[in-house]
Write an enzyme that holds these catalytic residues in place. Structure first.
Site, PDB file in Angstrom:
ATOM      1  N   ARG A 166       7.937   2.432   1.927  1.00 49.95           N
ATOM      2  CA  ARG A 166       8.312   2.063   0.982  1.00 49.95           C
ATOM      3  C   ARG A 166       9.104   3.416   0.365  1.00 49.95           C
ATOM      4  O   ARG A 166       9.231   3.714  -1.084  1.00 49.95           O
ATOM      5  CB  ARG A 166       7.444   1.834  -0.280  1.00 49.95           C
ATOM      6  CG  ARG A 166       6.686   0.361   0.316  1.00 49.95           C
ATOM      7  CD  ARG A 166       7.590  -0.730   0.286  1.00 49.95           C
ATOM      8  NE  ARG A 166       6.882  -1.698   0.868  1.00 49.95           N
ATOM      9  CZ  ARG A 166       6.583  -2.282   2.192  1.00 49.95           C
ATOM     10  NH1 ARG A 166       7.092  -1.355   2.983  1.00 49.95           N
ATOM     11  NH2 ARG A 166       5.880  -3.133   2.335  1.00 49.95           N
ATOM     12  N   SER A 239       5.150  -7.212  -5.622  1.00 52.82           N
ATOM     13  CA  SER A 239       3.822  -6.025  -5.779  1.00 52.82           C
ATOM     14  C   SER A 239       4.420  -4.824  -6.475  1.00 52.82           C
ATOM     15  O   SER A 239       5.360  -4.113  -6.370  1.00 52.82           O
ATOM     16  CB  SER A 239       3.757  -5.864  -4.419  1.00 52.82           C
ATOM     17  OG  SER A 239       3.445  -6.615  -3.377  1.00 52.82           O
ATOM     18  N   GLU A 335       5.729   0.570  -7.377  1.00 50.82           N
ATOM     19  CA  GLU A 335       6.869   0.618  -6.795  1.00 50.82           C
ATOM     20  C   GLU A 335       8.075   0.501  -7.556  1.00 50.82           C
ATOM     21  O   GLU A 335       9.108   0.999  -7.067  1.00 50.82           O
ATOM     22  CB  GLU A 335       6.416  -0.564  -5.894  1.00 50.82           C
ATOM     23  CG  GLU A 335       5.672  -0.508  -4.752  1.00 50.82           C
ATOM     24  CD  GLU A 335       5.861  -1.628  -3.460  1.00 50.82           C
ATOM     25  OE1 GLU A 335       6.969  -1.931  -3.415  1.00 50.82           O
ATOM     26  OE2 GLU A 335       5.004  -1.987  -3.030  1.00 50.82           O
TER      27      GLU A 335
END
Length: 341
Positions: A166, A239, A335
């Site tokens: 990520r 998420s 995130e």
């Protein structure tokens, strides 16, 4: 100047949490020339420039005192085709899932595991998006980005992007690179990634013994639709926390106290923990305070039940982070990119 700049624009339609904040100035760039016009305008007026795509990876905690530029460029094309390996290119503003479906319609395999991920093509490399055993880096063939410091175009290959979990160069060097186009190396021969049990199980339930890339895409769309709320119905950014990577010794200490710990060994000897499992064990699943909450079916997803502010969602996220750190000694990282705090 062809770029249309508006004042005091609501960003509610442009962020998947659906929080109500305003941009001091707002514009949409449909091509490279309008991107450069926005850069010139921000410099001339000494205004920060915030570039957004689909708004699915944002948490806006307050009004944005900047020129917000939404990438709205569209277009897909085949660049190379040797009968097996095919390189396709898409403009940054292309919505991600329709682009994946377009590649499948061309008979190309490689992106099917990334079906139904929200956002745009240009944002995908920023986060090195991934799902069900596949990440952008696995199918990446290059991209074109504009250096906001010099105004020059630069081509990036796989190594130069510094992809990680990520993460990428473009996320590390905040505000420098503006991604214009992305290229992917796909295949006419299907090399399916079926390592994840839920995917195999869903295909088996459907009676599919020899799946195609299209079958895998449909199975993953089905799974994601059940697990994750539709932002058009319930505001969310997917998420919300990364799965933390921790030393093996810490994972073992947690496992001794919680035998059901969900953890995955990493190549460097560390362990990747399931953030959702940690949050659920701490009792946050289904939590709601006013209109900010944690989804009742998926503890990784923070949701806006209607009128939650970005500050309320941020406060909830920070409470969860503190609780997980105190209970397990694990630091959770958000995130979504945070702006306006």
């Amino acid at each position: 100047m062809s770029l249309v700049i508006q004042s005091d624009v609501s960003l509610k339609p442009f962020n998947s949490f659906g929080v109500e904040v305003k941009a001091r100035l707002f514009a949409q760039a449909h091509d490279d020339a309008e991107v450069r016009e926005a850069l010139d305008y921000s410099r001339e007026h000494q205004l920060p420039l915030l570039v957004i795509g689909g708004g699915s990876n944002l948490l806006l905690a307050g009004d944005i005192q900047a020129l917000v530029l939404r990438m709205a460029s569209r277009g897909t094309r085949l660049l190379e085709d040797d009968g097996q390996r095919v390189v396709v290119e898409a403009e940054a503003g292309e919505p991600w899932h329709p682009f994946v479906q377009w590649t499948l319609g061309q008979g190309l395999s490689g992106l099917e595991n990334l079906s139904l991920i929200p956002g745009t093509v240009g944002a995908a490399p920023m986060q090195n998006i991934g799902a069900y055993g596949v990440e952008i880096k696995d199918v990446f063939a290059g991209l074109t980005a504009l250096d906001r410091q010099t105004g020059e175009l630069r081509e990036f290959d796989l190594e130069q992007c510094r992809f990680a979990y990520r993460d990428s160069l473009f996320k590390q060097e905040v505000g420098r690179w503006l991604i214009l186009r992305v290229r992917f190396a796909l295949s006419r021969a299907e090399h399916l990634h079926l390592e994840y049990g839920p995917v195999r199980q869903r295909l088996a339930e459907q009676g599919i013994e020899r799946p195609t890339a299209g079958d895998v895409s449909q199975a993953i769309c089905s799974i994601r639709s059940e697990k994750l709320p539709d932002p058009a119905v319930l505001g969310n950014a997917g998420s919300f926390f990364k799965n933390p990577v921790v030393p093996a010794a810490l994972a073992e200490r947690i496992r001794q106290a919680h035998p059901g710990l969900v953890a995955y060994p990493q190549a460097d000897g560390q362990m990747k923990l399931a953030a959702g499992w940690l949050i659920e064990q701490a009792g946050w699943k289904g939590f709601r305070e006013a209109d900010a909450g944690v989804h009742r079916l998926q503890s990784l997803v923070l949701v806006n039940y209607g009128n939650a502010s970005g500050r309320q969602l941020l406060a909830l996220a920070q409470r969860i982070q503190r609780d997980i750190a105190e209970r397990f000694g694990v630091e959770l990282e958000m995130e979504p990119n945070l702006y306006g705090a």
